[in-house]
Design a protein around this motif. Structure first.
Motif, PDB file in Angstrom:
ATOM      1  N   ARG A 111      -2.034 -18.018  14.551  1.00 34.44           N
ATOM      2  CA  ARG A 111      -2.216 -16.936  13.435  1.00 34.44           C
ATOM      3  C   ARG A 111      -0.425 -17.794  12.791  1.00 34.44           C
ATOM      4  NH1 ARG A 111       3.977 -16.757  14.078  1.00 34.44           N
ATOM      5  NH2 ARG A 111       4.923 -17.450  15.747  1.00 34.44           N
ATOM      6  N   GLY A 112      -0.461 -16.647  11.173  1.00 34.33           N
ATOM      7  CA  GLY A 112       0.269 -17.133  10.221  1.00 34.33           C
ATOM      8  C   GLY A 112       1.608 -17.261  10.312  1.00 34.33           C
ATOM      9  N   GLU A 171       2.270  -7.535  10.882  1.00 32.39           N
ATOM     10  CA  GLU A 171       1.655  -8.448  11.940  1.00 32.39           C
ATOM     11  C   GLU A 171       0.093  -7.905  12.023  1.00 32.39           C
ATOM     12  OE1 GLU A 171       3.242  -5.178  15.508  1.00 32.39           O
ATOM     13  OE2 GLU A 171       1.948  -6.770  16.899  1.00 32.39           O
ATOM     14  N   THR A 172      -0.359  -7.598  11.564  1.00 30.18           N
ATOM     15  CA  THR A 172      -2.118  -7.730  11.517  1.00 30.18           C
ATOM     16  C   THR A 172      -1.887  -8.814  10.597  1.00 30.18           C
ATOM     17  OG1 THR A 172      -2.241  -4.915  11.454  1.00 30.18           O
ATOM     18  CG2 THR A 172      -3.413  -6.556  10.784  1.00 30.18           C
ATOM     19  N   HIS A 179      25.837   4.028   4.411  1.00 33.35           N
ATOM     20  CA  HIS A 179      24.997   4.070   5.325  1.00 33.35           C
ATOM     21  C   HIS A 179      23.218   4.730   5.153  1.00 33.35           C
ATOM     22  CE1 HIS A 179      29.118   4.738   6.670  1.00 33.35           C
ATOM     23  NE2 HIS A 179      28.965   4.605   7.991  1.00 33.35           N
ATOM     24  N   THR A 180      23.423   5.481   3.683  1.00 33.15           N
ATOM     25  CA  THR A 180      21.855   5.867   3.909  1.00 33.15           C
ATOM     26  C   THR A 180      21.014   4.940   3.082  1.00 33.15           C
ATOM     27  OG1 THR A 180      23.164   7.935   3.678  1.00 33.15           O
ATOM     28  CG2 THR A 180      20.565   7.774   2.250  1.00 33.15           C
ATOM     29  N   ILE A 181      21.872   4.210   2.188  1.00 28.87           N
ATOM     30  CA  ILE A 181      21.596   3.286   1.584  1.00 28.87           C
ATOM     31  C   ILE A 181      21.041   2.260   2.329  1.00 28.87           C
ATOM     32  CG2 ILE A 181      23.223   1.476   0.519  1.00 28.87           C
ATOM     33  CD1 ILE A 181      19.176   1.627  -1.402  1.00 28.87           C
ATOM     34  N   HIS A 182      21.796   2.114   3.402  1.00 28.52           N
ATOM     35  CA  HIS A 182      21.383   0.865   4.451  1.00 28.52           C
ATOM     36  C   HIS A 182      20.316   1.122   5.513  1.00 28.52           C
ATOM     37  CE1 HIS A 182      22.047  -2.353   7.123  1.00 28.52           C
ATOM     38  NE2 HIS A 182      21.472  -1.253   8.185  1.00 28.52           N
ATOM     39  N   LEU A 183      20.632   2.203   5.407  1.00 28.47           N
ATOM     40  CA  LEU A 183      18.851   3.215   6.792  1.00 28.47           C
ATOM     41  C   LEU A 183      17.168   2.748   5.993  1.00 28.47           C
ATOM     42  CD1 LEU A 183      20.558   5.812   8.512  1.00 28.47           C
ATOM     43  CD2 LEU A 183      19.758   3.325   9.701  1.00 28.47           C
ATOM     44  N   LEU A 184      17.817   3.439   4.222  1.00 31.42           N
ATOM     45  CA  LEU A 184      16.366   3.234   3.201  1.00 31.42           C
ATOM     46  C   LEU A 184      15.613   1.535   3.255  1.00 31.42           C
ATOM     47  CD1 LEU A 184      17.085   5.438   0.523  1.00 31.42           C
ATOM     48  CD2 LEU A 184      15.699   5.957   2.271  1.00 31.42           C
ATOM     49  N   PHE A 185      17.127   0.320   3.433  1.00 31.98           N
ATOM     50  CA  PHE A 185      16.284  -1.131   2.915  1.00 31.98           C
ATOM     51  C   PHE A 185      15.410  -0.728   3.872  1.00 31.98           C
ATOM     52  CE2 PHE A 185      19.609  -1.757  -0.329  1.00 31.98           C
ATOM     53  CZ  PHE A 185      18.846  -2.468  -1.281  1.00 31.98           C
ATOM     54  N   SER A 186      16.526  -0.741   5.513  1.00 35.60           N
ATOM     55  CA  SER A 186      15.593  -0.788   7.020  1.00 35.60           C
ATOM     56  C   SER A 186      14.333  -0.550   6.855  1.00 35.60           C
ATOM     57  CB  SER A 186      16.808  -0.535   7.757  1.00 35.60           C
ATOM     58  OG  SER A 186      15.938  -1.049   9.497  1.00 35.60           O
ATOM     59  N   ALA A 187      14.333   0.807   6.660  1.00 36.36           N
ATOM     60  CA  ALA A 187      13.256   2.361   6.316  1.00 36.36           C
ATOM     61  C   ALA A 187      11.960   1.131   5.610  1.00 36.36           C
ATOM     62  CB  ALA A 187      12.887   3.517   6.310  1.00 36.36           C
ATOM     63  N   ASN A 188      12.246   0.394   4.374  1.00 37.17           N
ATOM     64  CA  ASN A 188      11.055   0.382   4.096  1.00 37.17           C
ATOM     65  C   ASN A 188      10.735  -1.192   4.159  1.00 37.17           C
ATOM     66  OD1 ASN A 188      11.248  -1.822   0.588  1.00 37.17           O
ATOM     67  ND2 ASN A 188      10.434  -0.387   0.423  1.00 37.17           N
ATOM     68  N   ARG A 189      11.538  -2.096   5.641  1.00 35.66           N
ATOM     69  CA  ARG A 189      10.758  -2.745   6.079  1.00 35.66           C
ATOM     70  C   ARG A 189       9.713  -2.554   7.321  1.00 35.66           C
ATOM     71  NH1 ARG A 189      15.951  -5.847   4.511  1.00 35.66           N
ATOM     72  NH2 ARG A 189      16.943  -4.359   5.852  1.00 35.66           N
ATOM     73  N   TRP A 190      10.883  -1.346   7.791  1.00 33.81           N
ATOM     74  CA  TRP A 190       9.636  -0.638   8.617  1.00 33.81           C
ATOM     75  C   TRP A 190       8.108  -0.598   7.992  1.00 33.81           C
ATOM     76  CZ3 TRP A 190       9.543  -1.017  13.721  1.00 33.81           C
ATOM     77  CH2 TRP A 190      10.831  -1.696  14.344  1.00 33.81           C
ATOM     78  N   GLU A 191       8.258   0.330   7.172  1.00 34.89           N
ATOM     79  CA  GLU A 191       7.104   0.384   6.251  1.00 34.89           C
ATOM     80  C   GLU A 191       5.934  -1.071   6.445  1.00 34.89           C
ATOM     81  OE1 GLU A 191       7.699   3.084   2.588  1.00 34.89           O
ATOM     82  OE2 GLU A 191       8.783   1.533   2.160  1.00 34.89           O
ATOM     83  N   LYS A 192       6.504  -0.938   6.393  1.00 37.83           N
ATOM     84  CA  LYS A 192       5.486  -2.589   6.868  1.00 37.83           C
ATOM     85  C   LYS A 192       5.185  -3.323   7.263  1.00 37.83           C
ATOM     86  CE  LYS A 192       4.466  -3.342   3.359  1.00 37.83           C
ATOM     87  NZ  LYS A 192       4.510  -3.746   1.845  1.00 37.83           N
TER      88      LYS A 192
END
Ligand code: T5A
Ligand code: NA
Length: 210
Positions: free
Chosen positions: A9-10, A88-89, A70-83
């Motif tokens: 794997r990579g 993983e692939t 808090h809002t910007i924190h969750l957006l940064f995290s969401a930005n990782r979750w969307e990728k």
């Protein structure tokens, strides 16, 4: 996870550090290096400003919009979750990812504003764990001298000092602390060795963790 999952794997390699520590310069040099050796490799960065969430983050960082901490924190995290699933692939199909900032930035920058460590870490749980974190270590004063800051939200010496302190409690076994005050080429050589070793370990079947 199947029993025949022994194919290589990579590696997930993350660069972290203060603003202007040299992450982007070194990430692109690593990409060129690994490509030159014939590896399948991609350069990623967070925030990924190309998505809808990333555009909200970009607008916040350039002071065009205001958001609760808090809002910007969750957006940064969401930005990782969307990728995450694409990440993983890629890794499972043998592509190494060089990632310019990741969860550690998320936690360090928000806790530097005074948000609690545990609260900051919670939305990162379940993202893929890096195989190697290269922390480009530089004094905030020295980083600030590098061409000056570009005027984004966090590019202020006093705030960067707090971020440096917050990074210090995030070190884990995957971290390598690299002296980032040396000439670009010296750092580049050190990173090449560290990354190659990591890529080899992943090829040999080091498991991918959450
Ligand atoms: N953020 C990010 C959060 O708050 N939460 C999160 O979850 C995430 C992911 C965006 C901001 O968002 C915050 C952190 C950030 O404040 P960004 O878009 O990644 O971050 O922007 P920066 O990290 O600020 O990127 P910079 O471009 O400023 O810094 P780099 O990438 O560390 O540095 P680089 O390579 O561009 O180099 C900066 C300058 O220094 C020179 C380069 O030529 C360049 O001019 N340089 C050197 N000079 C001398 N010696 C060396 N060894 C040098 N290496 C580079
Ligand atoms: Na950068």
């Amino acid at each position: 996870v199947s029993g025949c999952n022994s194919e290589s794997r990579g590696a997930l390699v993350v660069l972290e550090g203060l603003d202007r520590s040299g992450k982007t310069s070194q990430s692109s040099r690593l990409l060129t290096y690994l490509e030159g050796l014939g590896h399948s490799v991609e350069l990623w960065r967070f925030p990924d400003r190309s998505t809808n969430v990333g555009q909200m983050i970009s607008s916040y960082l350039s002071n065009k919009s205001q958001l609760d901490d808090h809002t910007i924190h969750l957006l940064f995290s969401a930005n990782r979750w969307e990728k995450r699933s694409l990440m993983e692939t890629k890794l499972k199909t043998g592509t190494t990812l060089i990632v310019d900032r990741y969860s550690y930035s998320g936690v360090a920058f928000s806790s530097a504003k005074g948000l609690g460590d545990e609260w900051c870490k919670a939305p990162e749980i379940g993202l893929l764990a890096p195989d190697l974190v290269l922390y480009l270590d530089i004094q905030p004063e020295k980083a600030a001298e590098r061409g000056g800051y570009g005027g984004e939200k966090y590019e202020q010496l006093e705030f960067q000092r707090k971020v440096a302190q917050c990074y210090q409690v995030l070190h884990d076994a995957s971290w390598m602390i690299v002296d980032a005050c040396r000439p670009i080429e010296d750092i580049e050589k050190q990173l090449q060795e560290l990354v190659l070793e990591c890529v080899m370990a992943c090829q040999k079947g080091k498991p991918l963790a959450n």
